[in-house]
Structure formats: C-alpha cells, structure tokens
Design a protein around this motif. Structure first.
Motif, mmCIF file in Angstrom:
data_model
loop_
_atom_site.group_PDB
_atom_site.id
_atom_site.type_symbol
_atom_site.label_atom_id
_atom_site.label_comp_id
_atom_site.label_asym_id
_atom_site.label_seq_id
_atom_site.Cartn_x
_atom_site.Cartn_y
_atom_site.Cartn_z
ATOM 1 N N LEU A 1 -81.085 -68.920 1.708
ATOM 2 C CA LEU A 1 -81.025 -70.296 2.192
ATOM 3 C C LEU A 1 -79.712 -70.970 1.798
ATOM 4 O O LEU A 1 -79.100 -70.645 0.785
ATOM 5 N N ASN A 2 -79.310 -71.928 2.605
ATOM 6 C CA ASN A 2 -78.160 -72.767 2.292
ATOM 7 C C ASN A 2 -78.672 -73.958 1.479
ATOM 8 O O ASN A 2 -79.319 -74.848 2.025
ATOM 9 N N LEU A 3 -78.364 -73.986 0.200
ATOM 10 C CA LEU A 3 -78.886 -75.018 -0.693
ATOM 11 C C LEU A 3 -77.813 -76.021 -1.103
ATOM 12 O O LEU A 3 -77.906 -76.640 -2.159
ATOM 13 N N ASP A 4 -76.800 -76.203 -0.268
ATOM 14 C CA ASP A 4 -75.722 -77.132 -0.602
ATOM 15 C C ASP A 4 -76.225 -78.557 -0.795
ATOM 16 O O ASP A 4 -75.753 -79.264 -1.684
ATOM 17 N N LEU A 5 -77.174 -78.992 0.022
ATOM 18 C CA LEU A 5 -77.712 -80.350 -0.135
ATOM 19 C C LEU A 5 -78.381 -80.526 -1.491
ATOM 20 O O LEU A 5 -78.270 -81.579 -2.114
ATOM 21 N N LEU A 6 -79.070 -79.515 -1.954
ATOM 22 C CA LEU A 6 -79.732 -79.575 -3.260
ATOM 23 C C LEU A 6 -78.717 -79.520 -4.387
ATOM 24 O O LEU A 6 -78.771 -80.328 -5.327
ATOM 25 N N ILE A 7 -77.767 -78.632 -4.303
ATOM 26 C CA ILE A 7 -76.775 -78.475 -5.369
ATOM 27 C C ILE A 7 -75.875 -79.699 -5.472
ATOM 28 O O ILE A 7 -75.490 -80.111 -6.575
ATOM 29 N N PHE B 1 -86.664 -81.430 1.018
ATOM 30 C CA PHE B 1 -87.751 -80.494 1.284
ATOM 31 C C PHE B 1 -87.842 -80.131 2.768
ATOM 32 O O PHE B 1 -88.032 -78.969 3.120
ATOM 33 N N LYS B 2 -87.681 -81.095 3.658
ATOM 34 C CA LYS B 2 -87.772 -80.822 5.098
ATOM 35 C C LYS B 2 -86.660 -79.878 5.545
ATOM 36 O O LYS B 2 -86.882 -78.994 6.374
ATOM 37 N N ASP B 3 -85.470 -80.045 5.002
ATOM 38 C CA ASP B 3 -84.355 -79.163 5.355
ATOM 39 C C ASP B 3 -84.643 -77.734 4.910
ATOM 40 O O ASP B 3 -84.396 -76.787 5.654
ATOM 41 N N ILE B 4 -85.179 -77.569 3.717
ATOM 42 C CA ILE B 4 -85.509 -76.235 3.216
ATOM 43 C C ILE B 4 -86.600 -75.606 4.072
ATOM 44 O O ILE B 4 -86.527 -74.426 4.424
ATOM 45 N N LEU B 5 -87.610 -76.385 4.433
ATOM 46 C CA LEU B 5 -88.689 -75.870 5.276
ATOM 47 C C LEU B 5 -88.153 -75.419 6.636
ATOM 48 O O LEU B 5 -88.530 -74.361 7.140
ATOM 49 N N LYS B 6 -87.257 -76.184 7.226
ATOM 50 C CA LYS B 6 -86.657 -75.796 8.506
ATOM 51 C C LYS B 6 -85.921 -74.470 8.380
ATOM 52 O O LYS B 6 -86.036 -73.597 9.244
ATOM 53 N N GLN B 7 -85.157 -74.326 7.296
ATOM 54 C CA GLN B 7 -84.407 -73.081 7.099
ATOM 55 C C GLN B 7 -85.343 -71.885 6.942
ATOM 56 O O GLN B 7 -85.066 -70.806 7.475
ATOM 57 N N VAL B 8 -86.444 -72.081 6.223
ATOM 58 C CA VAL B 8 -87.405 -70.987 6.032
ATOM 59 C C VAL B 8 -88.040 -70.592 7.357
ATOM 60 O O VAL B 8 -88.159 -69.406 7.673
ATOM 61 N N MET C 1 -79.787 -77.227 14.151
ATOM 62 C CA MET C 1 -79.510 -77.165 12.725
ATOM 63 C C MET C 1 -78.599 -75.977 12.425
ATOM 64 O O MET C 1 -78.813 -74.899 12.947
ATOM 65 N N PRO C 2 -77.570 -76.152 11.565
ATOM 66 C CA PRO C 2 -76.699 -75.034 11.221
ATOM 67 C C PRO C 2 -77.463 -73.971 10.442
ATOM 68 O O PRO C 2 -78.309 -74.288 9.613
#
Length: 149
Positions: free
Chosen positions: A9-15, A85-92, A146-147
């Motif tokens: 996953l791309n976790l840039d928003l979280l980091i 959380f919604k962004d992570i769910l979309k990526q999954v 979404m990218p």
C-alpha cells in the motif's frame, strides 16, 4: 498475509501525519499492521491489543518485537488512522481486484431485517435498495480515479 498487503500500500498520507522532530515514534506501517491483524482477530480493546503484542507470536512478528502501550494504540486509532482509513480501504479493494480475488462488477445488498416488534416500516423497501445500489455504483466509479500504489 497482513504483512504482504500492507507492504504493497501507499501509506504516504499516514506517514506525512507524523512530525520529523521530537521523540521517534513507532513506525506507522507497523502500527497499521498490528491494528489490521487485531481487527481480523476480533480484538478491539487497546489493552487487549497491547497484551497480545507482548504474548502472541503473530503480533510479536508483525511489531518486530516493539511493544506499544495501550495509550499509543488508542491515539493511533483515533488520531492518525481515523483520517486516512477510507483511503487505505480503497487501496486494499483495488489491490484485491487487481489480484482477481474480488470483482467490482456487481454489488449485492441484503435487505433482510428481522425485528421482534415487526411493523409497517421495519423492513427495507425495494426502492431503497435500488437507490443504495446506484449510490454504491457511482462511488465505485470513483475508484478508478485514485492513484495506484
């Protein structure tokens, strides 16, 4: 499995939610792995998650033997994870679709509602299901914009 999915996953928003200065914190990717695994394990209490990190070999491996206390776990869940959380769910979901494990062609809604005091308005009408299906389909179309990670 959790480790493999989170690593893709791309976790840039979280980091980017973390400050570069001050005391080093637990890595957000490690905390996310712990939270996802805990939820899959039906463990929701931050104190029980902390105990599992100390005692359960699976949690120990995911956390690389780092033990976050229950306050840190609760703050991560409420402050950091809540916003992305919604962004992570979309990526999954997109990752699972790319792997062919799920398809995004059909959306099913179960309108069954059983209550002890069933009355005139205690069930889901057919038109309500159609409306919700249309809303779901329009939101699925936005997934393509979404990218990818």
């Amino acid at each position: 499995m959790v480790n493999g999915v989170i690593e893709q996953l791309n976790l840039d928003l979280l980091i980017n939610q973390y400050h570069r200065e001050g005391k080093p914190s637990y890595h957000p990717k490690m905390m996310l792995k712990i939270m996802v695994y805990a939820y899959m394990d039906n463990t929701y209490s931050s104190r029980k998650i902390e105990k599992a990190i100390r005692e359960n070999i699976n949690y120990m491996w995911l956390s690389a033997n780092q033990v976050a206390d229950h306050n840190t776990i609760a703050r991560f869940r409420s402050n950091k994870l809540k916003t992305i959380f919604k962004d992570i769910l979309k990526q999954v979901v997109l990752l699972l679709a790319d792997e062919g494990l799920v398809t995004l062609k059909k959306v099913y809604t179960d309108g069954t509602k059983i209550e002890s005091m069933a009355g005139r308005y205690t069930f889901v009408w057919c038109n309500a299901i159609k409306t919700r299906t249309e809303k779901c389909l329009s939101s699925w179309k936005n997934f393509g914009n979404m990218p990818r990670a």
